[in-house]
Motif scaffolding. Structure first.
Motif, short mmCIF file in Angstrom:
data_model
loop_
_atom_site.label_atom_id
_atom_site.label_comp_id
_atom_site.label_asym_id
_atom_site.label_seq_id
_atom_site.Cartn_x
_atom_site.Cartn_y
_atom_site.Cartn_z
N LEU A 144 35.40 36.56 44.75
CA LEU A 144 34.57 37.72 45.06
C LEU A 144 35.33 39.04 44.96
CD1 LEU A 144 32.57 36.34 48.13
CD2 LEU A 144 31.66 36.87 45.86
N VAL A 145 36.59 39.04 45.35
CA VAL A 145 37.39 40.27 45.27
C VAL A 145 37.62 40.65 43.82
CG1 VAL A 145 39.63 41.32 45.75
CG2 VAL A 145 38.50 39.95 47.51
N LEU A 146 37.97 39.66 42.99
CA LEU A 146 38.15 39.93 41.57
C LEU A 146 36.87 40.47 40.93
CD1 LEU A 146 40.28 36.82 40.54
CD2 LEU A 146 41.07 39.18 40.66
N ARG A 147 35.73 39.91 41.34
CA ARG A 147 34.46 40.38 40.80
C ARG A 147 34.22 41.84 41.19
NH1 ARG A 147 28.96 37.63 42.76
NH2 ARG A 147 29.40 38.96 44.58
N ASN A 148 34.50 42.19 42.44
CA ASN A 148 34.33 43.57 42.88
C ASN A 148 35.19 44.53 42.07
OD1 ASN A 148 32.80 44.33 45.70
ND2 ASN A 148 33.27 42.15 45.57
N LEU A 149 36.45 44.19 41.90
CA LEU A 149 37.37 45.06 41.16
C LEU A 149 36.93 45.19 39.70
CD1 LEU A 149 40.74 43.75 42.63
CD2 LEU A 149 39.66 45.97 43.11
N SER A 150 36.49 44.08 39.13
CA SER A 150 36.02 44.09 37.74
C SER A 150 34.81 45.00 37.60
CB SER A 150 35.67 42.66 37.31
OG SER A 150 35.02 42.64 36.06
N CYS A 151 33.89 44.93 38.54
CA CYS A 151 32.68 45.76 38.48
C CYS A 151 33.00 47.24 38.70
CB CYS A 151 31.65 45.28 39.50
SG CYS A 151 30.93 43.67 39.09
N ILE A 152 34.00 47.53 39.55
CA ILE A 152 34.44 48.91 39.73
C ILE A 152 34.93 49.48 38.40
CG2 ILE A 152 36.22 50.38 40.77
CD1 ILE A 152 36.08 48.60 43.26
N ALA A 153 35.73 48.69 37.68
CA ALA A 153 36.26 49.13 36.39
C ALA A 153 35.14 49.29 35.37
CB ALA A 153 37.29 48.12 35.88
N GLN A 154 34.26 48.31 35.30
CA GLN A 154 33.18 48.32 34.31
C GLN A 154 32.19 49.46 34.57
OE1 GLN A 154 31.16 44.56 32.90
NE2 GLN A 154 29.44 45.47 34.00
N THR A 155 31.80 49.64 35.80
CA THR A 155 30.80 50.66 36.14
C THR A 155 31.30 52.07 35.85
OG1 THR A 155 29.89 49.24 37.87
CG2 THR A 155 29.38 51.59 38.00
N ASN A 156 32.59 52.31 36.13
CA ASN A 156 33.14 53.65 36.01
C ASN A 156 33.92 53.88 34.72
OD1 ASN A 156 32.54 54.91 38.81
ND2 ASN A 156 33.44 52.90 39.31
#
Length: 525
Positions: free
Chosen positions: A119-131
């Motif tokens: 879940l933490v990796l998914r959050n970080l990945s989405c932060i990168a992708q979204t921004n």
């Protein structure tokens, strides 16, 4: 006409080459006020642990968004910025994730079910992708192991690694680094069994990454820079502030100055453990937060850097003591300093002079002239040659000039930074054993609000690494401290090498890693 056209074409060609060779990019670091569980040693379910980490990740979301709006292409978050502090080896387990190698070609935001419990990796990945921004973050990695087949496997049958992860601007996991040099972190985390040299390419340059204590070490930092040619270093850290010597900003600036590289470092902000100070340092660039640990506001820094930095090459050796100590005699004293270290020191008298002092196997000298000297301030030249074994192993040697407490010259362990004297010229030299030598310089400035700030003034001094000489005749502000610092090392035996992924290199050494100076005092049980 032909000659004129030829000149114009040549000029255009030179301009084209310059444009190609120059790659500038905005980078960001966020100094995070970490949110830790109320009782870190308590038992947590995975969901409870995730909810605690989500408090920190939610802050990361907003800061990444802000950094991207300011044009930053990469952002670095600090060591322990997600898990928080004060866990035990067992209590931190639900905070850890089994982080795969970057070679698996995985985007956790797009494919969250491919790897379980991430879940933490998914959050970080989405932060990168979204921004649309590269993200560098620190978290915990867990790996099961078999003690029957793995001699370094811990007794509980699992490795727990202090780990940096990097995501590209589409959310893909592109790098994973396990910390090598531990300080007061075991048994919470295990050191990487072999040194890892992790670096990756981006459209705006090549970057490598390390964690806190690694910063002053030959392995992996100097190997990463000298052997693999990394010129842009991303650092996650949890460094304490112990004035006047241990200031995180000094370490970042010193590393950048010594190696002619860019250092992009994110530090934790924590009042209890006196942690503060993040910075972006490179040629003509010095951007930093303050080291006032009483301020509990997070700080986002954004700066533009030139990422194509020429490689200066690796220097070898330093000036040995030889019979230097027998050539000069001046009155010296012995005393104690921070952390109970022994030091020998001499007092700088008058407005100018030459002073020498020696401690065990090292010697220091300084030639100095004051532009303005406050007669109530006592400055000393100190020499330290100390090997520490608890709570880590380090053999450090350093020469330092700084203001000593007028009330207790014996200890000189004050934390007051009210210095008035200004040096017109100072030349400090160390005579050391072979090691990794750094300059550490800090001066005092008054900001627009009339408050004192610590600055590094990298452009105001020169550093000769081979001869361990720090020299400045351009200082315009009071000197807090000038240090030539040496981490002693021995050449280690190389037994083999392997590479499991592009841009991630692992060399196997038979080593007893030297641990760094007292920078990253993480309090664990």
């Amino acid at each position: 006409m032909y000659a004129k056209d030829g000149i114009n074409r040549l000029g255009a060609f030179v301009l084209f080459i310059t444009m190609v060779a120059s790659r500038k990019v905005k980078v960001a670091v966020y100094e995070h006020v970490v949110i830790s569980p109320d009782d870190p040693e308590a038992y947590f379910t995975r969901q409870e642990a995730y909810q605690w980490m989500l408090k920190n990740l939610d802050v990361f979301v907003e800061q990444a968004k802000d950094a991207a709006k300011q044009g930053a292409k990469i952002i670095v978050f600090p060591e322990y910025g997600i898990t928080g502090f004060d866990h035990s080896r067992n209590s931190i387990v639900p905070f850890l994730e089994d982080i795969p190698e970057a070679s698996i070609d995985w985007n956790p935001c797009r494919d969250p079910e491919r790897v379980e419990n991430t879940l933490v990796l998914r959050n970080l990945s989405c932060i990168a992708q979204t921004n649309k921004i590269y993200v560098v973050a620190n978290m915990g990695d867990i790996k099961k192991c078999d003690r029957n087949t793995d001699k370094t496997c811990p007794r509980d049958g699992r490795y727990q690694f202090n780990t940096n992860v990097v995501f590209d601007d589409e959310g893909k996991l592109i790098a994973r680094y396990h910390k090598l040099n531990m300080y007061d972190e075991t048994p919470l985390f295990d050191p990487a069994p072999t040194p890892e040299y992790v670096f990756f390419d981006t459209p705006f340059g090549q970057f490598g990454t390390i964690i806190c204590f690694d910063i002053m070490q030959y392995y992996p930092t100097q190997v990463l820079l000298n052997r693999y040619g990394v010129r842009n270093l991303l650092v996650t850290s949890a460094m304490n502030v112990f004035l006047p010597f241990i200031v995180p900003l000094q370490m970042y600036a010193g590393l950048a100055k010594k190696n002619h590289i860019n250092v992009i470092a994110s530090n934790v902000r924590n009042a209890l453990y006196q942690m503060a100070g993040s910075g972006i340092y490179g040629e003509g660039v010095q951007v930093s937060s303050n080291v006032n640990t009483t301020s509990m506001d997070g700080v986002l820094l954004v700066a533009e850097l030139e990422t194509e930095v020429p490689d200066k090459g690796e220097s070898t050796g330093v000036t040995p003591v030889g019979d230097f100590k027998h050539k000069f005699f001046n009155k010296t004293f012995s005393g104690n300093y921070h952390f109970g270290l022994n030091m020998t020191y001499s007092i700088l008298k008058g407005r100018s002079g030459f002073v020498v002092t020696c401690e065990d196997d090292i010697c220091c000298d300084v030639t100095y002239e004051f532009k303005y000297r406050d007669e109530n301030e006592i400055f000393i030249l100190s020499a330290v040659d100390e090997t520490l074994f608890e709570p880590g192993i380090i053999h450090m040697q350093y020469c330092a000039v700084f203001k000593c407490s007028p009330d207790n010259t014996y200890s000189c362990n004050y934390t007051d930074i009210s210095v008035n004297s200004v040096f017109a010229d100072i030349k400090l030299q160390g005579y050391f054993d072979n090691g990794v030598v750094f300059p550490l310089v800090s001066t005092l400035h008054n900001n627009k609000l009339g408050k004192t700030e610590i600055k590094m003034d990298m452009e105001k001094y020169q550093f000769d690494e081979i001869n361990a000489i720090l020299h400045s005749n351009q200082l315009e502000n009071p000197l807090l401290t000038a240090v030539v610092f040496n981490t002693v090392y021995n050449e280690e035996s190389k037994t083999g090498a392997s590479s499991n992924a592009p841009k991630q290199c692992q060399d196997v050494f038979i080593i007893l890693p030297l641990l760094s100076m007292l920078l990253c005092q993480v309090y664990v049980s």
